[in-house]
Design an enzyme around this catalytic site. Structure first.
Site, short mmCIF file in Angstrom:
data_model
loop_
_atom_site.label_atom_id
_atom_site.label_comp_id
_atom_site.label_asym_id
_atom_site.label_seq_id
_atom_site.Cartn_x
_atom_site.Cartn_y
_atom_site.Cartn_z
N HIS A 76 -9.13 1.64 -1.69
CA HIS A 76 -10.02 2.35 -2.71
C HIS A 76 -9.69 3.88 -2.15
O HIS A 76 -9.71 4.75 -2.94
CB HIS A 76 -11.49 2.01 -2.45
CG HIS A 76 -12.50 2.74 -3.49
ND1 HIS A 76 -12.78 2.20 -4.53
CD2 HIS A 76 -12.92 3.70 -3.04
CE1 HIS A 76 -13.76 3.18 -4.79
NE2 HIS A 76 -13.77 4.01 -3.92
N GLU A 77 -9.76 4.18 -0.96
CA GLU A 77 -9.95 5.38 -0.46
C GLU A 77 -8.49 6.12 -0.53
O GLU A 77 -8.61 7.57 -1.01
CB GLU A 77 -10.49 5.60 0.98
CG GLU A 77 -11.96 5.15 1.09
CD GLU A 77 -12.90 5.72 0.25
OE1 GLU A 77 -12.74 6.94 -0.07
OE2 GLU A 77 -13.98 4.91 0.02
N HIS A 80 -8.29 7.43 -4.05
CA HIS A 80 -8.95 8.58 -4.30
C HIS A 80 -8.21 9.87 -3.85
O HIS A 80 -8.33 10.93 -4.61
CB HIS A 80 -10.42 8.73 -3.37
CG HIS A 80 -11.41 7.94 -4.04
ND1 HIS A 80 -11.99 8.29 -5.48
CD2 HIS A 80 -12.46 7.23 -3.73
CE1 HIS A 80 -12.99 7.65 -5.61
NE2 HIS A 80 -13.11 6.68 -4.84
N HIS A 184 -15.19 7.59 -10.34
CA HIS A 184 -14.93 6.08 -10.21
C HIS A 184 -15.07 5.62 -11.97
O HIS A 184 -15.55 6.35 -12.63
CB HIS A 184 -15.87 5.34 -9.47
CG HIS A 184 -15.97 5.54 -8.16
ND1 HIS A 184 -16.80 6.63 -7.46
CD2 HIS A 184 -15.48 5.00 -6.94
CE1 HIS A 184 -16.41 6.69 -6.07
NE2 HIS A 184 -15.77 5.72 -6.02
#
Length: 380
Positions: A76-77, A80, A184
């Site tokens: 997930h990071e 980003h 998100h």
């Protein structure tokens, strides 16, 4: 400093200079820095990790270095740092390599800067605010302002996913603190996509996030690697363009299941476990009572089973705030154990002495609903 180039910094009056020391460089496309330190970004109690980019490539604005702090949410990071950051949207480029957002010729950076959000303002070819009129709430209708990513592949993928040919784009999260809102996918619409703002079910990197990577202009992607996003699939414009109150009300009026949302009896003596629509896990409706009334625009119910006090009804909503308090069936984690409710994981097998339903958890297991509640009898 030993790795990266000097920073090219421009002031508001367009005076530019290079600052910092010049590193020797690294033979790599991307550098990921990871640490485990406490900063003020960790203060919200539900924050698991934070990530950002710290340098952009000079010719195409692609992020080439970033900072990440928690291994458990690494995928997930990393996404980003690669693409899904509100600070990167203004640097996206089209399929010809040209910036979507107009640049200042003196600085080569986007022209407009949002002082409140502290990011450059992207073109409406990337981000748009869409007004949903007559958005239904418990107290009446309102105008709901949504922010959407409207780049070409994202728009095509999201239209195909929901089966809504008039959908303007993919809605971004409108709740949460800095680092959650606008960075998100909207939890109400993309529940188990990896780039929603909270982890509540087994997440997937779907074609939607792959489309965002492609639309940035920095990456080639293979959609063969996208995982199925089942939430909201083919539910149409009525689902994706309205809130969960209108969806639930319309389904109940037709005596239909309000899937993917749910309603449970708040004060029942039995917790209602059921099977997920995929039949691969046991789930339970996450409708809960909050200590205070939830925000008026998210209040869903005009009535609930076993509840007569209207003030009390205002305190009921889904457990996941980012999903606009919409209640839905969520997988379980059993108290005082390390067990979860996914049928295909053998580690979720209950001990024999507690396996009252004679369940078997394994790679070949599926969940099936029984027609009535089981009663436990003890031979005296």
């Amino acid at each position: 400093d030993e790795h990266l180039h000097q920073c090219h910094v421009c002031t508001k009056d367009k005076k530019c200079e290079r600052i910092g020391s010049k590193g020797g460089g690294v033979d790599a496309e991307f550098i990921l820095y990871v640490s485990a330190i406490e900063t003020n970004q960790c203060e919200p109690v539900d924050t698991l990790a934070t990530a950002s980019y710290c340098q952009l490539e000079s010719n195409q604005d692609r992020p080439i270095a970033d900072f990440d702090r928690l291994v458990s949410t690494i995928k997930h990071e990393i996404l980003h740092t690669l693409v899904f950051s509100s600070g990167l949207f203004a640097f996206f480029r089209d399929s010809n390599g040209d910036p979507f957002t107009e640049r200042d010729p003196a600085t080569r950076w986007p022209k407009m800067y949002d002082e409140k959000l502290q990011v450059y303002t992207p073109s409406d070819k990337v981000l748009q605010q869409i007004v949903r009129k007559n958005w239904k709430t418990r107290s009446g209708t309102i105008e709901k302002i949504t922010t959407m990513l409207v780049t070409p592949k994202v728009k095509a993928i999201v239209r195909e996913h929901f089966g809504c040919p008039t959908l303007e784009g993919a809605e971004l999260e409108n709740q949460g603190s800095v680092g959650t809102a606008l960075t998100h996918w909207e939890k109400r619409l993309f529940e188990h996509e990896i780039m929603t703002g909270s982890y509540t079910q087994e997440s997937v990197i779907s074609n939607l996030t792959l489309a965002l990577l492609e639309d940035s202009g920095w990456y080639d992607v293979s959609y063969d690697f996208g995982k199925p996003l089942l939430w909201g699939r083919n539910l149409g414009c009525d689902f994706v363009k309205t809130g969960c109150k209108e969806w639930i009300d319309s389904k109940l009026e037709k005596k239909e299941n309000p899937y993917p949302f749910c309603i449970s009896s708040p004060k029942s003596n039995h917790s209602k476990h059921t099977c997920a629509y995929t039949h691969d896990k046991v789930v339970m409706c996450n409708l809960v009572e909050y200590a205070d009334p939830i925000p008026a625009e998210y209040q869903i119910f005009d009535s609930l089973p076993n509840i007569t006090d209207q003030n009390e009804i205002a305190r009921f909503g889904g457990h996941v705030m980012l999903a606009d308090y919409c209640p839905y069936n969520q997988e379980l984690t059993y108290k005082n154990t390390n067990r979860a409710s996914r049928c295909y994981r053998s580690e979720n097998q209950p001990p024999s002495r507690e396996n009252y339903a004679l369940e078997k958890f394994s790679s070949g297991s599926k969940c099936f609903d029984h027609g009535s509640i089981w009663e436990q009898y003890i031979d005296q």
